[in-house]
Design a protein around this motif. Sequence first.
Motif, mmCIF file in Angstrom:
data_model
loop_
_atom_site.group_PDB
_atom_site.id
_atom_site.type_symbol
_atom_site.label_atom_id
_atom_site.label_comp_id
_atom_site.label_asym_id
_atom_site.label_seq_id
_atom_site.Cartn_x
_atom_site.Cartn_y
_atom_site.Cartn_z
ATOM 1 N N GLY A 144 -2.310 5.082 -7.464
ATOM 2 C CA GLY A 144 -1.011 4.483 -7.740
ATOM 3 C C GLY A 144 -1.116 3.284 -8.651
ATOM 4 O O GLY A 144 -0.340 3.147 -9.604
ATOM 5 N N GLY A 185 -0.248 9.694 -2.579
ATOM 6 C CA GLY A 185 -0.892 9.413 -1.304
ATOM 7 C C GLY A 185 -2.112 8.532 -1.390
ATOM 8 O O GLY A 185 -2.701 8.188 -0.369
ATOM 9 N N ASN A 186 -2.517 8.141 -2.579
ATOM 10 C CA ASN A 186 -3.698 7.304 -2.758
ATOM 11 C C ASN A 186 -3.279 6.018 -3.472
ATOM 12 O O ASN A 186 -2.736 6.057 -4.581
ATOM 13 C CB ASN A 186 -4.751 8.054 -3.575
ATOM 14 N N ALA A 187 -3.547 4.867 -2.861
ATOM 15 C CA ALA A 187 -3.120 3.589 -3.428
ATOM 16 C C ALA A 187 -3.860 3.259 -4.733
ATOM 17 O O ALA A 187 -3.275 2.678 -5.645
ATOM 18 C CB ALA A 187 -3.326 2.470 -2.413
ATOM 19 N N GLN A 204 1.046 4.108 -2.863
ATOM 20 C CA GLN A 204 0.777 5.499 -2.509
ATOM 21 C C GLN A 204 1.845 6.440 -3.037
ATOM 22 O O GLN A 204 1.566 7.607 -3.315
ATOM 23 C CB GLN A 204 0.654 5.640 -0.988
ATOM 24 N N LYS A 215 0.827 -1.209 0.000
ATOM 25 C CA LYS A 215 0.000 0.000 0.000
ATOM 26 C C LYS A 215 0.861 1.260 0.000
ATOM 27 O O LYS A 215 0.571 2.225 -0.703
ATOM 28 C CB LYS A 215 -0.954 0.005 1.189
ATOM 29 N N GLU A 216 1.931 1.252 0.790
ATOM 30 C CA GLU A 216 2.833 2.410 0.802
ATOM 31 C C GLU A 216 3.517 2.592 -0.557
ATOM 32 O O GLU A 216 3.702 3.713 -1.019
ATOM 33 C CB GLU A 216 3.877 2.248 1.898
#
Length: 93
Positions: free
Chosen positions: A66, A61-63, A56, A52-53
Motif C-alpha cells: 500500500g 491486504g498488505n501495508a 492495506q 495500517k488498515e
Amino acid sequence: MKSTLKLLPSLLVTIVMSSLAPVMICGLVLAVCSLLLLCPGVTASILRDGLKEFLQVFGNGNAVEGILTIAITCGFVGGIFETFNFYYYQNNS
C-alpha cells in the motif's frame, strides 16, 4: 533537445522527493505511535491500526504494498507537475 536535457535532473529529483514524502510521513507516524505505546496510559494503537488498515486497502491486504503504491503514484504526479511547470514557463518566457 537542449531544453529537454535541462528538465531531466530536476525531473528526477522531483520524482524521488515526491515518492519519498509519503513513505517518510507514514514511517514517522508509525514511529511516533510506537514510541507513545511505551508511555503508560496512552492509547496510540488506534491510530497505528487505522493507518495500517488504510495502507492495506491500497496494497490488497498488505501495508507495505500500500505504501509503495501511494509512493509510486505521488512520484508520477510530481513528475507530471514538474513537466507541466517546465514547459509552461519555457513557453511564456
